[in-house]
Design a protein around this motif. Structure first.
Motif, PDB file in Angstrom:
ATOM      1  N   ARG A  26       4.293   8.908   5.135  1.00  0.00           N
ATOM      2  CA  ARG A  26       4.938   9.006   6.442  1.00  0.00           C
ATOM      3  C   ARG A  26       4.069   8.359   7.519  1.00  0.00           C
ATOM      4  N   LEU A  27       2.776   8.641   7.481  1.00  0.00           N
ATOM      5  CA  LEU A  27       1.847   8.024   8.441  1.00  0.00           C
ATOM      6  C   LEU A  27       1.886   6.502   8.333  1.00  0.00           C
ATOM      7  N   THR A  28       1.812   6.017   7.108  1.00  0.00           N
ATOM      8  CA  THR A  28       1.786   4.573   6.879  1.00  0.00           C
ATOM      9  C   THR A  28       3.095   3.932   7.322  1.00  0.00           C
ATOM     10  N   ARG A  29       4.214   4.559   6.997  1.00  0.00           N
ATOM     11  CA  ARG A  29       5.518   4.015   7.418  1.00  0.00           C
ATOM     12  C   ARG A  29       5.627   3.939   8.940  1.00  0.00           C
ATOM     13  N   LEU A  30       5.201   4.999   9.615  1.00  0.00           N
ATOM     14  CA  LEU A  30       5.266   4.972  11.072  1.00  0.00           C
ATOM     15  C   LEU A  30       4.345   3.894  11.630  1.00  0.00           C
ATOM     16  N   ALA A  31       3.138   3.809  11.097  1.00  0.00           N
ATOM     17  CA  ALA A  31       2.205   2.778  11.559  1.00  0.00           C
ATOM     18  C   ALA A  31       2.804   1.386  11.378  1.00  0.00           C
ATOM     19  N   PHE A  32       3.401   1.132  10.225  1.00  0.00           N
ATOM     20  CA  PHE A  32       4.026  -0.171   9.961  1.00  0.00           C
ATOM     21  C   PHE A  32       5.190  -0.413  10.920  1.00  0.00           C
ATOM     22  N   ASN A  33       5.998   0.610  11.144  1.00  0.00           N
ATOM     23  CA  ASN A  33       7.150   0.445  12.019  1.00  0.00           C
ATOM     24  C   ASN A  33       6.714   0.188  13.459  1.00  0.00           C
ATOM     25  N   SER A  90       0.820  -1.217   0.000  1.00  0.00           N
ATOM     26  CA  SER A  90       0.000   0.000   0.000  1.00  0.00           C
ATOM     27  C   SER A  90       0.856   1.271   0.000  1.00  0.00           C
ATOM     28  N   LEU A  91       2.119   1.153   0.381  1.00  0.00           N
ATOM     29  CA  LEU A  91       3.010   2.324   0.359  1.00  0.00           C
ATOM     30  C   LEU A  91       3.179   2.900  -1.041  1.00  0.00           C
ATOM     31  N   HIS A  92       2.930   2.086  -2.064  1.00  0.00           N
ATOM     32  CA  HIS A  92       3.182   2.509  -3.442  1.00  0.00           C
ATOM     33  C   HIS A  92       1.903   2.723  -4.262  1.00  0.00           C
ATOM     34  N   GLU A  93       0.775   2.804  -3.587  1.00  0.00           N
ATOM     35  CA  GLU A  93      -0.483   3.023  -4.306  1.00  0.00           C
ATOM     36  C   GLU A  93      -0.640   4.503  -4.650  1.00  0.00           C
ATOM     37  N   GLY A  94      -1.371   4.766  -5.701  1.00  0.00           N
ATOM     38  CA  GLY A  94      -1.522   6.111  -6.243  1.00  0.00           C
ATOM     39  C   GLY A  94      -2.163   7.124  -5.316  1.00  0.00           C
ATOM     40  N   TRP A  95      -2.934   6.704  -4.345  1.00  0.00           N
ATOM     41  CA  TRP A  95      -3.591   7.636  -3.436  1.00  0.00           C
ATOM     42  C   TRP A  95      -2.630   8.193  -2.379  1.00  0.00           C
ATOM     43  N   GLN A  96      -1.480   7.546  -2.201  1.00  0.00           N
ATOM     44  CA  GLN A  96      -0.528   7.979  -1.179  1.00  0.00           C
ATOM     45  C   GLN A  96       0.087   9.342  -1.537  1.00  0.00           C
TER      46      GLN A  96
END
Length: 131
Positions: free
Chosen positions: A73-80, A61-67
């Motif tokens: 940054r939000l997604t990366r932190l959530a994943f981490n 999902s990090l590479h989807e067009g809506w990002q």
């Protein structure tokens, strides 16, 4: 535990709904759903970021067009915060230097406090002494 600071009522409702839907309110889920709930865009795409049935993140999902720059940054932190995830070859994008360079940074601290409540506490007063 201190009161959680939300960006909006929608953020708070999303957080509570996702915890209920997942059936889990441990520190991993609390931090994850708080984090992806910060932005309206990540809230709308929550099912693209996280598989509730399998209880796992969706790194693609990090590479989807809506990002956007902020939602990545939000997604990366959530994943981490979920499991220490850092995208292979893009590890530098998961450093505080890269991640906290956005308007969401004050809320990132809230997510970190949710994930690590045993370590995030008030520090004692210094009383002017040297350390």
């Amino acid at each position: 535990m201190a009161e959680i600071k939300f960006t909006s009522k929608e953020h708070e409702n999303f957080y509570k709904t996702m915890l209920q839907e997942s059936g889990n309110s441990d520190s991993y889920h609390r931090a994850f759903f708080y984090c992806i709930g910060i932005s309206d865009t990540t809230r709308r795409n929550a099912k693209r970021i996280f598989d509730i049935a399998q209880d796992r993140i969706k790194p693609d999902s990090l590479h989807e067009g809506w990002q956007t720059g902020g939602t990545v940054r939000l997604t990366r932190l959530a994943f981490n915060l979920w499991n220490g995830y850092m995208e292979q070859g893009e590890e530098r994008m998961s450093t505080p230097y890269e991640m906290f360079d956005c308007s969401y940074a004050p809320y990132f601290y809230e997510a970190i406090k949710l994930r690590y409540p045993e370590y995030c506490r008030e520090l004692p007063k210094d009383n002017g002494r040297d350390r």
